[in-house]
Design a protein around this motif. Structure first.
Motif, PDB file in Angstrom:
ATOM      1  N   GLU A   1       0.829  -1.210   0.000  1.00 48.88           N
ATOM      2  CA  GLU A   1       0.000   0.000   0.000  1.00 48.88           C
ATOM      3  C   GLU A   1       0.862   1.259   0.000  1.00 48.88           C
ATOM      4  O   GLU A   1       0.467   2.282  -0.545  1.00 48.88           O
ATOM      5  N   GLU A   2       2.044   1.203   0.604  1.00 49.31           N
ATOM      6  CA  GLU A   2       2.927   2.367   0.614  1.00 49.31           C
ATOM      7  C   GLU A   2       3.286   2.775  -0.814  1.00 49.31           C
ATOM      8  O   GLU A   2       3.205   3.949  -1.165  1.00 49.31           O
ATOM      9  N   SER A   3       3.647   1.809  -1.631  1.00 50.51           N
ATOM     10  CA  SER A   3       4.010   2.107  -3.021  1.00 50.51           C
ATOM     11  C   SER A   3       2.834   2.693  -3.788  1.00 50.51           C
ATOM     12  O   SER A   3       3.011   3.635  -4.558  1.00 50.51           O
ATOM     13  N   LYS A   4       1.642   2.158  -3.580  1.00 45.68           N
ATOM     14  CA  LYS A   4       0.453   2.684  -4.269  1.00 45.68           C
ATOM     15  C   LYS A   4       0.190   4.134  -3.865  1.00 45.68           C
ATOM     16  O   LYS A   4      -0.114   4.976  -4.701  1.00 45.68           O
ATOM     17  N   TYR A   5       0.313   4.402  -2.560  1.00 53.18           N
ATOM     18  CA  TYR A   5       0.061   5.754  -2.060  1.00 53.18           C
ATOM     19  C   TYR A   5       1.086   6.738  -2.615  1.00 53.18           C
ATOM     20  O   TYR A   5       0.728   7.810  -3.112  1.00 53.18           O
ATOM     21  N   LEU A   6       2.357   6.373  -2.550  1.00 51.74           N
ATOM     22  CA  LEU A   6       3.408   7.268  -3.045  1.00 51.74           C
ATOM     23  C   LEU A   6       3.298   7.470  -4.553  1.00 51.74           C
ATOM     24  O   LEU A   6       3.497   8.568  -5.054  1.00 51.74           O
ATOM     25  N   LYS A   7       2.964   6.423  -5.298  1.00 48.50           N
ATOM     26  CA  LYS A   7       2.798   6.551  -6.745  1.00 48.50           C
ATOM     27  C   LYS A   7       1.654   7.518  -7.056  1.00 48.50           C
ATOM     28  O   LYS A   7       1.751   8.334  -7.970  1.00 48.50           O
ATOM     29  N   GLY A   8       0.575   7.443  -6.284  1.00 47.90           N
ATOM     30  CA  GLY A   8      -0.536   8.367  -6.464  1.00 47.90           C
ATOM     31  C   GLY A   8      -0.120   9.811  -6.226  1.00 47.90           C
ATOM     32  O   GLY A   8      -0.519  10.717  -6.958  1.00 47.90           O
TER      33      GLY A   8
ATOM     34  N   SER B   1       0.805  16.132  -6.050  1.00 51.00           N
ATOM     35  CA  SER B   1       0.263  16.729  -4.835  1.00 51.00           C
ATOM     36  C   SER B   1       1.375  17.321  -3.990  1.00 51.00           C
ATOM     37  O   SER B   1       2.463  16.764  -3.887  1.00 51.00           O
ATOM     38  N   GLU B   2       1.078  18.442  -3.345  1.00 52.64           N
ATOM     39  CA  GLU B   2       2.039  19.033  -2.431  1.00 52.64           C
ATOM     40  C   GLU B   2       1.944  18.286  -1.102  1.00 52.64           C
ATOM     41  O   GLU B   2       0.852  18.031  -0.598  1.00 52.64           O
ATOM     42  N   VAL B   3       3.091  17.915  -0.550  1.00 52.78           N
ATOM     43  CA  VAL B   3       3.120  17.142   0.685  1.00 52.78           C
ATOM     44  C   VAL B   3       4.006  17.835   1.715  1.00 52.78           C
ATOM     45  O   VAL B   3       4.892  18.622   1.388  1.00 52.78           O
ATOM     46  N   CYS B   4       3.735  17.546   2.957  1.00 50.00           N
ATOM     47  CA  CYS B   4       4.571  17.974   4.067  1.00 50.00           C
ATOM     48  C   CYS B   4       5.224  16.717   4.631  1.00 50.00           C
ATOM     49  O   CYS B   4       4.532  15.743   4.947  1.00 50.00           O
ATOM     50  N   VAL B   5       6.540  16.737   4.734  1.00 49.23           N
ATOM     51  CA  VAL B   5       7.291  15.606   5.253  1.00 49.23           C
ATOM     52  C   VAL B   5       7.822  16.004   6.625  1.00 49.23           C
ATOM     53  O   VAL B   5       8.547  16.986   6.757  1.00 49.23           O
ATOM     54  N   ARG B   6       7.442  15.263   7.659  1.00 54.41           N
ATOM     55  CA  ARG B   6       7.959  15.502   9.009  1.00 54.41           C
ATOM     56  C   ARG B   6       9.071  14.493   9.246  1.00 54.41           C
ATOM     57  O   ARG B   6       8.864  13.289   9.143  1.00 54.41           O
ATOM     58  N   LEU B   7      10.258  15.002   9.536  1.00 56.42           N
ATOM     59  CA  LEU B   7      11.417  14.154   9.767  1.00 56.42           C
ATOM     60  C   LEU B   7      11.464  13.709  11.229  1.00 56.42           C
ATOM     61  O   LEU B   7      10.777  14.275  12.085  1.00 56.42           O
ATOM     62  N   THR B   8      12.288  12.719  11.526  1.00 58.78           N
ATOM     63  CA  THR B   8      12.430  12.247  12.900  1.00 58.78           C
ATOM     64  C   THR B   8      12.991  13.338  13.809  1.00 58.78           C
ATOM     65  O   THR B   8      12.799  13.296  15.017  1.00 58.78           O
ATOM     66  N   SER B   9      13.658  14.335  13.231  1.00 58.82           N
ATOM     67  CA  SER B   9      14.170  15.479  13.993  1.00 58.82           C
ATOM     68  C   SER B   9      13.092  16.549  14.205  1.00 58.82           C
ATOM     69  O   SER B   9      13.390  17.621  14.730  1.00 58.82           O
TER      70      SER B   9
ATOM     71  N   LEU C   1       6.360  15.404  -4.290  1.00 53.80           N
ATOM     72  CA  LEU C   1       7.062  14.135  -4.400  1.00 53.80           C
ATOM     73  C   LEU C   1       7.297  13.850  -5.871  1.00 53.80           C
ATOM     74  O   LEU C   1       6.357  13.808  -6.662  1.00 53.80           O
ATOM     75  N   GLU C   2       8.556  13.716  -6.257  1.00 50.32           N
ATOM     76  CA  GLU C   2       8.888  13.507  -7.658  1.00 50.32           C
ATOM     77  C   GLU C   2       9.273  12.066  -7.956  1.00 50.32           C
ATOM     78  O   GLU C   2       9.018  11.551  -9.033  1.00 50.32           O
ATOM     79  N   PHE C   3       9.899  11.395  -6.978  1.00 48.21           N
ATOM     80  CA  PHE C   3      10.397  10.038  -7.192  1.00 48.21           C
ATOM     81  C   PHE C   3      10.506   9.348  -5.841  1.00 48.21           C
ATOM     82  O   PHE C   3      10.708   9.995  -4.818  1.00 48.21           O
ATOM     83  N   PHE C   4      10.343   8.028  -5.837  1.00 47.02           N
ATOM     84  CA  PHE C   4      10.559   7.262  -4.613  1.00 47.02           C
ATOM     85  C   PHE C   4      11.146   5.903  -4.965  1.00 47.02           C
ATOM     86  O   PHE C   4      11.031   5.427  -6.081  1.00 47.02           O
TER      87      PHE C   4
ATOM     88  N   LEU D   1      12.107  14.955  -2.981  1.00 47.90           N
ATOM     89  CA  LEU D   1      11.166  16.037  -2.748  1.00 47.90           C
ATOM     90  C   LEU D   1      11.610  17.247  -3.543  1.00 47.90           C
ATOM     91  O   LEU D   1      12.721  17.749  -3.361  1.00 47.90           O
ATOM     92  N   THR D   2      10.755  17.731  -4.452  1.00 48.04           N
ATOM     93  CA  THR D   2      11.035  18.915  -5.256  1.00 48.04           C
ATOM     94  C   THR D   2      10.396  20.107  -4.557  1.00 48.04           C
ATOM     95  O   THR D   2       9.199  20.103  -4.287  1.00 48.04           O
ATOM     96  N   ARG D   3      11.221  21.126  -4.257  1.00 47.88           N
ATOM     97  CA  ARG D   3      10.739  22.284  -3.504  1.00 47.88           C
ATOM     98  C   ARG D   3      10.888  23.548  -4.325  1.00 47.88           C
ATOM     99  O   ARG D   3      11.791  23.653  -5.156  1.00 47.88           O
ATOM    100  N   GLU D   4      10.006  24.511  -4.077  1.00 53.43           N
ATOM    101  CA  GLU D   4      10.083  25.805  -4.743  1.00 53.43           C
ATOM    102  C   GLU D   4      10.964  26.779  -3.972  1.00 53.43           C
ATOM    103  O   GLU D   4      11.585  27.653  -4.555  1.00 53.43           O
ATOM    104  N   ASP D   5      11.018  26.616  -2.647  1.00 58.51           N
ATOM    105  CA  ASP D   5      11.740  27.574  -1.810  1.00 58.51           C
ATOM    106  C   ASP D   5      13.135  27.105  -1.407  1.00 58.51           C
ATOM    107  O   ASP D   5      13.746  27.677  -0.520  1.00 58.51           O
ATOM    108  N   GLY D   6      13.627  26.077  -2.052  1.00 55.88           N
ATOM    109  CA  GLY D   6      14.948  25.573  -1.708  1.00 55.88           C
ATOM    110  C   GLY D   6      15.368  24.482  -2.670  1.00 55.88           C
ATOM    111  O   GLY D   6      14.664  24.180  -3.635  1.00 55.88           O
TER     112      GLY D   6
END
Length: 76
Positions: free
Chosen positions: A14-21, A27-35, A43-46, A53-58
Motif C-alpha cells: 500500500e505504501e508504493s500505491k500511495y506514493l505513486k498516487g 500533490s504538495e506534501v509535508c514531510v515531518r522528519l524524525t528530527s 514528491l517527484e520520485f521514490f 522532494l522537489t521544492r520551490e523555496d529551496g
C-alpha cells in the motif's frame, strides 16, 4: 486442539500505491522528519530507501525513508 495462528504479511504494498498516487497527482506534501523538521514540496520520485522532494523555496532533496516520521498531503 489449538489452531495455528497466521502471521500478518510483512508488506502490503500500500505504501508504493500511495506514493505513486502522490507522484502522479503532483500533490504538495509535508514531510515531518524524525528530527521534527518539516519540509514542503512535491514528491517527484521514490524508491525502497528514499524519496525525492522537489521544492520551490529551496533545493530538491533526497530523503531517506528511515529519517521520515510521517508525510501528508497539504490542503490547497
Amino acid at each position: 486442539m489449538s489452531k495455528a495462528k497466521t502471521k500478518a504479511p510483512s508488506a502490503t504494498l500500500e505504501e508504493s500505491k500511495y506514493l505513486k498516487g502522490l507522484v502522479d497527482q503532483q500533490s504538495e506534501v509535508c514531510v515531518r522528519l524524525t528530527s521534527n523538521e518539516e519540509l514542503i514540496g512535491r514528491l517527484e520520485f521514490f524508491d525502497t530507501g528514499f524519496i525525492r522532494l522537489t521544492r520551490e523555496d529551496g533545493p530538491n532533496l533526497f530523503i531517506f525513508k528511515h529519517d521520515i516520521k510521517y508525510l501528508y498531503e497539504v490542503s490547497e
